[in-house]
Design a protein around this motif. Sequence first.
Motif, PDB file in Angstrom:
ATOM      1  N   GLN A 194       2.803   1.869  -4.889  1.00 32.99           N
ATOM      2  CA  GLN A 194       2.051   1.443  -6.075  1.00 32.99           C
ATOM      3  C   GLN A 194       2.523   2.188  -7.324  1.00 32.99           C
ATOM      4  N   GLN A 195       2.829   3.470  -7.138  1.00 31.12           N
ATOM      5  CA  GLN A 195       3.345   4.266  -8.263  1.00 31.12           C
ATOM      6  C   GLN A 195       4.696   3.718  -8.727  1.00 31.12           C
ATOM      7  N   TYR A 196       5.561   3.389  -7.765  1.00 27.87           N
ATOM      8  CA  TYR A 196       6.883   2.858  -8.120  1.00 27.87           C
ATOM      9  C   TYR A 196       6.738   1.528  -8.850  1.00 27.87           C
ATOM     10  N   ALA A 202      19.142   6.494   3.132  1.00 25.48           N
ATOM     11  CA  ALA A 202      18.726   7.224   4.343  1.00 25.48           C
ATOM     12  C   ALA A 202      19.204   6.467   5.571  1.00 25.48           C
ATOM     13  N   ARG A 261      16.911   4.635  -2.039  1.00 22.76           N
ATOM     14  CA  ARG A 261      16.711   5.854  -1.238  1.00 22.76           C
ATOM     15  C   ARG A 261      16.573   5.517   0.237  1.00 22.76           C
ATOM     16  N   ALA A 315       3.323   7.306   3.805  1.00 29.88           N
ATOM     17  CA  ALA A 315       3.241   8.751   3.544  1.00 29.88           C
ATOM     18  C   ALA A 315       4.355   9.229   2.621  1.00 29.88           C
ATOM     19  N   ASP A 316       5.553   8.687   2.795  1.00 31.47           N
ATOM     20  CA  ASP A 316       6.638   9.155   1.938  1.00 31.47           C
ATOM     21  C   ASP A 316       7.145   8.057   0.995  1.00 31.47           C
ATOM     22  N   ALA A 317       6.332   7.073   0.702  1.00 34.67           N
ATOM     23  CA  ALA A 317       6.727   6.047  -0.270  1.00 34.67           C
ATOM     24  C   ALA A 317       5.490   5.564  -1.017  1.00 34.67           C
ATOM     25  N   ALA A 318       5.314   6.102  -2.244  1.00 32.46           N
ATOM     26  CA  ALA A 318       4.145   5.725  -3.047  1.00 32.46           C
ATOM     27  C   ALA A 318       4.449   4.440  -3.803  1.00 32.46           C
ATOM     28  N   SER A 371      12.203  13.406  -9.363  1.00 27.13           N
ATOM     29  CA  SER A 371      10.812  13.500  -8.904  1.00 27.13           C
ATOM     30  C   SER A 371      10.300  12.155  -8.418  1.00 27.13           C
ATOM     31  N   ASP A 372       9.467  12.232  -7.414  1.00 22.97           N
ATOM     32  CA  ASP A 372       8.961  11.005  -6.810  1.00 22.97           C
ATOM     33  C   ASP A 372       8.128  10.186  -7.791  1.00 22.97           C
ATOM     34  N   HIS A 373       7.359  10.889  -8.654  1.00 20.77           N
ATOM     35  CA  HIS A 373       6.464  10.147  -9.535  1.00 20.77           C
ATOM     36  C   HIS A 373       7.201   9.393 -10.634  1.00 20.77           C
ATOM     37  N   ASN A 431       0.790  -1.240   0.000  1.00 16.12           N
ATOM     38  CA  ASN A 431       0.000   0.000   0.000  1.00 16.12           C
ATOM     39  C   ASN A 431       0.816   1.281   0.000  1.00 16.12           C
TER      40      ASN A 431
END
Lengths: 306, 471
Positions: free
Chosen positions: A80-82, A260, A256, A75-78, A244-246, A72
């Motif tokens: 599904q988009q990745y 970190a 990343r 907050a700072d890791a999309a 960019s994140d997207h 799912n």
Amino acid sequence: MQEFSKKLAVQFKPKYLFAHLVLFGVGLVLLYPLIFMVTVGFFTEEEFMTTVLGLLPFAKQPTWENFLVLFNGSADAAIQQYFLNSTIRTVYATFWALLTALLAGYVFARLKFRGKEVIFLTLLATQMIPATVALIPTYLQFARWPFAGGNNIFTGGTGILDTWWVYLIGGPSINIMGAFLVKQSMEKVPYELDEAAKVDGAGTLRIIFRILLPLQMPIMAFIAITTALATWNDFITPFFYTSSDHLQTLPAAITRLSSAAASPGTVPNWPLIITLSLGTTLPALLLFFFFQKYIVQGLANTGIKG
Amino acid sequence: MKIKKIAALTGTALLAAALSACGGGGAATTENGTGAEKAGGEVSSTPGMTTIKVLNEGAVSIGVGKLDDLFAAKEKEYTDTGVSLDYTPGSPVETFPLQYQKIMSEQLKSKKIEVVTEDWGWGEPLIQKQTAGFLAKNIPDIIVGETQMPGFAQQGLLEPFPDEMADEIRETVSPAAWKPMEVDGKIYGLAAQPGVSNLFWNKKLVEQAGIDPNKTITTWQELRDNVKKVTEAGAGKFYGGGVYAAPNFGGYLRYGALIAINGGSFADDSGQPAFNSPQNAETVALLKDLNAAHPPGLMVNNNEGSYFDAWNKGQIAYLIDGPWRVQESKTAGLDLGMAPIPLSPNGKAANVTIGAAFHSVPKDAKNKEAAFEYIKVMYGEQIQQLVADSNTRSPILKSIGESQKYQDKHPEMYLHYQAMSGDVTGLPTFTKDNSKAWQLWGDAVVKSIMTDGDIQSLLDEAQQRALNVTK
């Protein structure tokens, strides 16, 4: 039934039994990292930090939290988009690799023209350049892309950096190694086949796609699998040429998180990082698992032996 | 005919895929609220505001994109896990990164500046991307980094702080925050919450070895004796420990403090290697002794996570590390002792900044003035009070760090603050082939620690080889 029992009896002969035990042991060693990744996925950050892990770590207070993030996002890791980006990129790059390998392979295997060998060897020589050496020149090439990203011809903007064009133009170049393999494989196909097709009225494209392509399926499958695996696992391209994140893919997102974790003063959430790595590894593993026979077939067709 | 149709269809499909993917990617709206991003990674600016791009620092990161768009998702994540969002200056803070970014955002908004964050990673990948960014003149308004930043300053890639700002920093801010970024009298970078190393010990393990856990050790000899005693008492279950010494920056930053204490250094003032000084050889000899008080190979393991994992899990008793160790050890349930790093017989207190995320403005930044305003907020009172309240690092603002209130409330962190205010340097940058020179040093130290080779000879050899690459 009787035949099965016979086969079973053969398998239990001491020499086979020993071989099976060795293979089982080796298989277990190879599988161990995966098993470890799955079990660690159930740890909370706090429990992982304070537990001295055994060979097979089991969480005392198991949690699904890491696996939920894997599916799912957070907050700072999309995630599904990745995942979607990784899939689109892999499919696109694989398609291009197959197309260019087939066409270039045909050109070098079948056509006769002056300088063919020199061009082919030059293309092959590019494979000797380590990818890391090309990082900064490629970055500059993308940044200086004419009239793109605010560039006034070559400068002034960011070129195609940090856009989908990085994946569309930069990722899928001509697959040289694939072209080499197709050439090797195609040279084994009698030229008479092409001639017979020509007599029947077939053009070049029909010969390539209808006559030769079906005969190249094992090597094409091999190219598809290796390209898909390499693109799926590639973190350099998204990490280096996009911000960019997207535009991020799964391996880049994991890099990343890991970087970190490497930054002093931040507590690394290893169970989450390991679970996300599992998410990157599994699709590639499944692909390899189901299509591994084509890798052997494909290489056998080219006459290349390990 | 059919083949031609297939070819035409394939071509059309490819073009369509290319265009749709390009358009789709650009307009994509992600769950984490980066919907303000347009194609090309550009972010729509609010009219009348200057938008600056800032590289993320792991310790205060809440995601990437337009700062204001990131708050809602992060707040939800905290509240979903039962973490309170309340924060009153002067009280403990549970949501440090969120509060940090909120303060930054509010303070900058009043100056008509808005922030977009980007994540370029950390360590080697970050350095490579920054190098490429400098070459292509495609670089954010504020870049962040650790060991590479003084080198960037020396190469003239960074903008010096305006004189007035530099004077204010010298007067009001602890040297550890800016001294390593000072080149030829100009300041080129600032860290809002840098660290220096201290000695930590696990009281439980120390006590098990028959040592008074509340007694502070002050000399190298005591450290040698104590780690030996603990290792003997541990009988393979736990060890004395000491310091991480792998051939990487994680190692150099930590035992660099011991080198500095003993009056040694990695490089001379001209950036040439100074590996084989007698002071360095003595320090490496100490490292060799400490190695005997570690599980085999752990002290020089390239993966620093493994080393600190052993500490968190109560497998090593002594550790030289940065200030975050206090909070991390509390989370791991360890009863912790903390003191300044012990001194060598002729040594004096000195330290090396660690975990310092230096923020700098590149020469090619598009909004330099706004970028310097960002740095001003970093050392402003609100951010520094928040750093003090986090109890993970010390504030750099003297007015907060030296206040009686801070000393009473955060005695351990005050020890750290004092260490920050002493003789503090950063790791040097060699004049040429910096990475290669560091690798030669790291390899020589590992050989000295792990083999029976003569330490002085190994350092002499490394010195000669390093001179060949740096001259």
